[in-house]
Design a protein around this motif. Sequence first.
Motif, mmCIF file in Angstrom:
data_model
loop_
_atom_site.group_PDB
_atom_site.id
_atom_site.type_symbol
_atom_site.label_atom_id
_atom_site.label_comp_id
_atom_site.label_asym_id
_atom_site.label_seq_id
_atom_site.Cartn_x
_atom_site.Cartn_y
_atom_site.Cartn_z
ATOM 1 N N ILE A 41 2.001 -16.963 9.945
ATOM 2 C CA ILE A 41 2.807 -17.148 8.734
ATOM 3 C C ILE A 41 3.707 -15.937 8.500
ATOM 4 O O ILE A 41 4.907 -16.069 8.238
ATOM 5 C CB ILE A 41 1.893 -17.393 7.520
ATOM 6 C CG1 ILE A 41 1.118 -18.708 7.697
ATOM 7 C CG2 ILE A 41 2.708 -17.426 6.226
ATOM 8 C CD1 ILE A 41 0.064 -18.935 6.626
ATOM 9 N N LEU A 42 3.118 -14.739 8.604
ATOM 10 C CA LEU A 42 3.875 -13.520 8.330
ATOM 11 C C LEU A 42 4.985 -13.300 9.358
ATOM 12 O O LEU A 42 6.132 -13.023 8.997
ATOM 13 C CB LEU A 42 2.928 -12.319 8.314
ATOM 14 C CG LEU A 42 3.575 -10.953 8.044
ATOM 15 C CD1 LEU A 42 4.231 -10.951 6.659
ATOM 16 C CD2 LEU A 42 2.532 -9.847 8.143
ATOM 17 N N SER A 43 4.629 -13.446 10.650
ATOM 18 C CA SER A 43 5.626 -13.189 11.691
ATOM 19 C C SER A 43 6.749 -14.220 11.636
ATOM 20 O O SER A 43 7.926 -13.881 11.822
ATOM 21 C CB SER A 43 4.967 -13.198 13.068
ATOM 22 O OG SER A 43 4.379 -14.468 13.347
ATOM 23 N N GLY A 44 6.399 -15.485 11.370
ATOM 24 C CA GLY A 44 7.433 -16.513 11.255
ATOM 25 C C GLY A 44 8.348 -16.267 10.073
ATOM 26 O O GLY A 44 9.573 -16.446 10.168
ATOM 27 N N SER A 45 7.770 -15.837 8.971
ATOM 28 C CA SER A 45 8.583 -15.566 7.783
ATOM 29 C C SER A 45 9.520 -14.392 8.028
ATOM 30 O O SER A 45 10.706 -14.445 7.660
ATOM 31 C CB SER A 45 7.671 -15.276 6.580
ATOM 32 O OG SER A 45 6.840 -16.396 6.291
ATOM 33 N N VAL A 46 8.995 -13.310 8.626
ATOM 34 C CA VAL A 46 9.820 -12.135 8.898
ATOM 35 C C VAL A 46 10.964 -12.490 9.849
ATOM 36 O O VAL A 46 12.116 -12.081 9.659
ATOM 37 C CB VAL A 46 8.961 -11.003 9.486
ATOM 38 C CG1 VAL A 46 9.838 -9.860 10.007
ATOM 39 C CG2 VAL A 46 7.989 -10.484 8.431
ATOM 40 N N TYR A 47 10.655 -13.283 10.883
ATOM 41 C CA TYR A 47 11.689 -13.670 11.847
ATOM 42 C C TYR A 47 12.774 -14.509 11.173
ATOM 43 O O TYR A 47 13.976 -14.287 11.388
ATOM 44 C CB TYR A 47 11.063 -14.455 12.983
ATOM 45 C CG TYR A 47 12.060 -14.982 13.992
ATOM 46 C CD1 TYR A 47 12.598 -14.144 14.967
ATOM 47 C CD2 TYR A 47 12.472 -16.315 13.961
ATOM 48 C CE1 TYR A 47 13.522 -14.618 15.887
ATOM 49 C CE2 TYR A 47 13.396 -16.793 14.876
ATOM 50 C CZ TYR A 47 13.917 -15.944 15.841
ATOM 51 O OH TYR A 47 14.831 -16.415 16.734
ATOM 52 N N ASN A 48 12.376 -15.467 10.351
ATOM 53 C CA ASN A 48 13.363 -16.320 9.678
ATOM 54 C C ASN A 48 14.192 -15.532 8.659
ATOM 55 O O ASN A 48 15.389 -15.798 8.475
ATOM 56 C CB ASN A 48 12.663 -17.498 9.000
ATOM 57 C CG ASN A 48 12.158 -18.516 9.997
ATOM 58 O OD1 ASN A 48 12.715 -18.655 11.081
ATOM 59 N ND2 ASN A 48 11.097 -19.227 9.648
ATOM 60 N N ILE A 49 13.569 -14.551 7.996
ATOM 61 C CA ILE A 49 14.330 -13.712 7.068
ATOM 62 C C ILE A 49 15.353 -12.882 7.836
ATOM 63 O O ILE A 49 16.517 -12.747 7.432
ATOM 64 C CB ILE A 49 13.376 -12.799 6.259
ATOM 65 C CG1 ILE A 49 12.545 -13.654 5.288
ATOM 66 C CG2 ILE A 49 14.159 -11.729 5.503
ATOM 67 C CD1 ILE A 49 11.456 -12.874 4.580
#
Length: 295
Positions: A41-49
Amino acid sequence: MDYADILDYVNLVFNGVFFWLIWRRARVTRAVVICCCAFNILSGSVYNIATGAFSLPGQIVLSIVDIFLIAYFATSRRVRAQLNRPFSLEAARADREREAGFFRPRTWAFWRNLIMYFCVFSVVGHWLEAGYCTFIRLGILPGIYDPESQIWSDWLYPFPVYGVGAVACVLVLYPLKSLLQRRLHGTVAPLLASFVANGLVCTGIELAMGLMLNQPNAQGVYPLWDNSELPLNVLGQAWLVNDLALGAVATLYAWVVYPAAERALDRIRPQSLDRIAALIVAGFMVLCAVKFLPA
């Protein structure tokens, strides 16, 4: 490969670890699953941001499986009741000593079971390939596949290469796994080392088979498969991404499937197991005669 593809393969490894820990009923499974899902969840969110593609509703949809797993493993009483074995060095050592008895090449039972695995996985193996290619066809995983391949049209066709793969896992990768467990401390280190070694072995096998059987013709066309246009290919024959998936499957087989199958077969009387083996071999020979011999 983009970030999503890399994350898919990382999750493939995570899932293999999850299944193994759940099969062991290890208490640490809850923490591992929760941490890995939170990482997704965290890595996907950071990448999309970072790429400007983040939206809260969209991120929730993409993370719904991870959110469910976190909630379930954090709150379920059944999980806490079932995953209760301490993950200690003493428990791991006892399991390792018990599993060492599954590699008995001087006994008839070992080779009888190996013959059964060869027959069964020669048929079942291409079912797994069909599932993997389905993920590629749906765009979930990167790669290429042959829509005209026989894996789609004949579910009972025996492909001995898969049987050979199952036998190689028992004769080579399972002893390697036992050796790594003896030499390395804990469980995570030998598991990761086993995965890397298995991936390298799969790469070597695919490369060797390609160099022997899949040489391009005068027009530069490969007769069996062509990985030359894919990134991370080796001489147009092996593809490292595919070999990572094969390495994960081989690791799952050596660490989970083979020990579980041996435990199940140990519960059957030797005389009955001999009869079952004879039926499996006879059925496999009939299947090969039907499929391979000309009508």
